[in-house]
Design a protein around this motif. Structure first.
Motif, short mmCIF file in Angstrom:
data_model
loop_
_atom_site.label_atom_id
_atom_site.label_comp_id
_atom_site.label_asym_id
_atom_site.label_seq_id
_atom_site.Cartn_x
_atom_site.Cartn_y
_atom_site.Cartn_z
N PHE A 20 48.60 52.28 44.76
CA PHE A 20 48.37 50.92 44.26
C PHE A 20 46.90 50.54 44.39
CE2 PHE A 20 47.73 46.47 45.29
CZ PHE A 20 48.48 45.78 44.34
N THR A 21 46.30 50.79 45.55
CA THR A 21 44.93 50.36 45.80
C THR A 21 43.93 51.17 45.01
OG1 THR A 21 45.64 49.72 48.03
CG2 THR A 21 43.28 49.81 47.64
N PHE A 22 44.17 52.47 44.87
CA PHE A 22 43.27 53.29 44.04
C PHE A 22 43.27 52.77 42.60
CE2 PHE A 22 43.04 56.64 47.29
CZ PHE A 22 41.74 57.09 47.08
N MET A 23 44.44 52.45 42.06
CA MET A 23 44.50 51.99 40.68
C MET A 23 43.97 50.57 40.54
SD MET A 23 45.41 54.73 39.37
CE MET A 23 45.39 54.15 37.67
N ALA A 24 44.14 49.74 41.57
CA ALA A 24 43.55 48.41 41.54
C ALA A 24 42.03 48.50 41.50
CB ALA A 24 44.01 47.60 42.75
N ALA A 25 41.48 49.39 42.32
CA ALA A 25 40.03 49.58 42.33
C ALA A 25 39.53 50.10 40.99
CB ALA A 25 39.64 50.53 43.45
N SER A 26 40.34 50.91 40.32
CA SER A 26 39.92 51.48 39.03
C SER A 26 39.82 50.43 37.93
CB SER A 26 40.89 52.59 38.61
OG SER A 26 42.10 52.06 38.10
N SER A 27 40.66 49.39 37.99
CA SER A 27 40.63 48.35 36.95
C SER A 27 39.77 47.15 37.34
CB SER A 27 42.06 47.86 36.64
OG SER A 27 42.61 47.17 37.75
N ALA A 28 39.36 47.07 38.60
CA ALA A 28 38.58 45.91 39.05
C ALA A 28 37.27 45.72 38.30
CB ALA A 28 38.32 46.02 40.56
N PRO A 29 36.54 46.80 37.93
CA PRO A 29 35.28 46.56 37.20
C PRO A 29 35.46 46.00 35.80
CG PRO A 29 35.25 48.73 38.26
CD PRO A 29 36.66 48.21 38.35
N THR A 30 36.66 46.08 35.22
CA THR A 30 36.86 45.66 33.83
C THR A 30 36.42 44.22 33.57
OG1 THR A 30 38.66 47.25 33.53
CG2 THR A 30 38.56 45.43 31.97
N PRO A 31 36.84 43.22 34.37
CA PRO A 31 36.38 41.86 34.10
C PRO A 31 34.88 41.67 34.33
CG PRO A 31 38.34 41.85 35.48
CD PRO A 31 37.83 43.26 35.45
N LEU A 32 34.25 42.60 35.05
CA LEU A 32 32.82 42.49 35.33
C LEU A 32 31.95 43.08 34.23
CD1 LEU A 32 32.87 43.53 39.11
CD2 LEU A 32 32.72 41.23 38.19
N TYR A 33 32.55 43.80 33.29
CA TYR A 33 31.75 44.48 32.28
C TYR A 33 30.87 43.49 31.50
CZ TYR A 33 34.28 48.90 32.86
OH TYR A 33 34.80 50.07 33.35
N ALA A 34 31.45 42.34 31.13
CA ALA A 34 30.67 41.37 30.37
C ALA A 34 29.48 40.87 31.19
CB ALA A 34 31.57 40.19 29.96
N SER A 35 29.69 40.68 32.49
CA SER A 35 28.59 40.23 33.36
C SER A 35 27.52 41.30 33.47
CB SER A 35 29.13 39.88 34.75
OG SER A 35 30.09 38.85 34.68
N TYR A 36 27.95 42.56 33.63
CA TYR A 36 26.98 43.65 33.67
C TYR A 36 26.22 43.75 32.35
CZ TYR A 36 29.23 45.50 37.93
OH TYR A 36 29.72 45.68 39.19
#
Length: 393
Positions: A20-36
């Motif tokens: 669960f945590t590995f996959m949560a970490a994998s999707s966490a950057p998605t909402p940040l892409y626009a900020s990056y």
């Protein structure tokens, strides 16, 4: 020695929480892409590469190290993956440009690839009935939690580009300590160096079933790639909103509806799950296409939920049909082959479509992507019309 019921519960809890945590970490950057993207000024093409480099790192790990846990033990490989994942989180935390982001995603992909194969096999070792269910449920819940949680932090918390990774570092530290108390059920075996040779290992008894479920599995993972790469920007373009949270809600809507379906229908036979997955994915792509054409947020969310039902039922039906066919020493290798094919569908279509964004526009490229997934879903429906034994013979 067969573990006690309490021991089995504890093992399932630790391994499921780690997946669960590995996959949560994998999707966490998605909402940040626009900020990056806004901060560092790179194009949609490079944004897709940031997404895809994770999948390529994961593929490399599966090809080279997918069978390592069959020889070194599940726990040793997972602990190594946790260390690598922690390194990637530190890279994210200190990132100052596109190159840093690409490096962090590459390391994260390798860590997730090693962990996915080993944890999936460990769950099957622990319980052959609930193991496939957790192998399907934990990634969906994890991706939903990672995207939605990060979206909330970006919107409401201070230091959004750092706080997300600090939270995950703490979670992995706690889970690593828990993992140290879980013994391996599979003894170490010789042949570790040979296991590092890239090889897709599909046992003979599983090949006919893999061919049968492959179109649906490709459609499921291509859908996941669409949501994690293009959906945040597409949702903003279609609805005209500037909220980062909308893309996160769309990703969470897909994975949560998939997880709810998976849990609710976990006692259904595999064949029935496969047929539902094919029908729901077909319907979902049509609804999403109409939503993109009409710019309708409500229809986009309805299409997301219907697609999520196909996502969850198709994934569970495929894993329940395929994974129990492998012997204990073949499980990690079969999982590696299964995920290599899945992650190719996850990243390659997104990369190909991103090249067309300057020519077709984001909406036009998204329509082409959805048409491709629709074609796979229709193909899966056609293949599933024949009885399993007719295709295996």
């Amino acid at each position: 020695m067969k573990p006690s019921p309490f021991g089995t519960q504890a093992r399932l809890g630790v391994f499921g929480a780690l997946l669960f945590t590995f996959m949560a970490a994998s999707s966490a950057p998605t909402p940040l892409y626009a900020s990056y993207q806004q901060a560092w000024g790179f194009s949609t093409f490079w944004l897709t590469w940031v997404f895809a480099i994770y999948a390529f790192g994961l593929l490399a790990a599966l090809l080279v190290g997918g069978r390592l846990s069959d020889h070194l033990g599940r726990r040793s490989v997972v602990l190594g993956a946790v260390l690598m994942e922690s390194g990637s989180l530190l890279l994210f935390h200190q990132a100052h440009g596109l190159n840093d982001l690409i490096a962090a995603r590459a390391v994260q992909g390798v860590a997730t690839g090693l962990a996915t194969s080993a944890l999936g096999a460990a769950l099957l070792d622990s319980d052959q009935q609930r193991g496939p269910w957790l192998n399907s449920l934990a990634p969906l819940l994890g991706m939903a939690a990672g995207a939605a949680g990060c979206g909330l932090l970006v919107t409401y918390a201070p230091l959004p580009l750092q706080l997300t990774y600090q939270v995950f570092l703490g979670l992995f530290l706690v889970l690593a300590l828990c993992l140290l108390g879980v013994p391996d059920l599979l003894p170490r075996q010789s042949g570790t160096l040979a296991a590092l040779r890239p090889r897709l290992s599909v046992p003979p008894q599983a090949r006919a079933m893999l061919w049968r479920v492959l179109p649906l599995e490709l459609a499921v993972w291509a859908t996941g790639g669409f949501y994690l790469s293009l959906m945040p920007a597409l949702a903003k373009a279609v609805t005209g909103t500037t909220s980062v949270l909308l893309g996160a809600v769309a990703v969470a809507g897909l994975t949560l509806s998939g997880a709810a379906c998976l849990h609710r229908l976990r006692h259904w036979p595999a064949e029935r799950l496969l047929r539902l997955g094919s029908l729901a994915l077909t319907t979902g792509q049509i609804l999403l296409g109409l939503a993109v054409l009409g710019g309708q947020l409500t229809l986009l969310m309805v299409g997301t939920v219907v697609t999520g039902i196909g996502f969850g039922s198709g994934f569970l039906g495929a894993t329940r049909s395929l994974l129990p066919l492998a012997e204990p020493g073949q499980r990690a290798g079969l999982l590696a082959a299964f995920y290599v094919l899945s992650y190719l569908a996850f990243c390659v279509p997104a990369l190909l479509v991103s090249v067309l964004v300057p020519r077709l526009g984001l909406v036009g490229a998204a329509q082409l992507y959805l048409a491709g997934v629709l074609g796979l879903a229709l193909l899966s429906g056609w293949k599933l019309r024949a009885p399993p034994c007719a295709q295996a013979c």
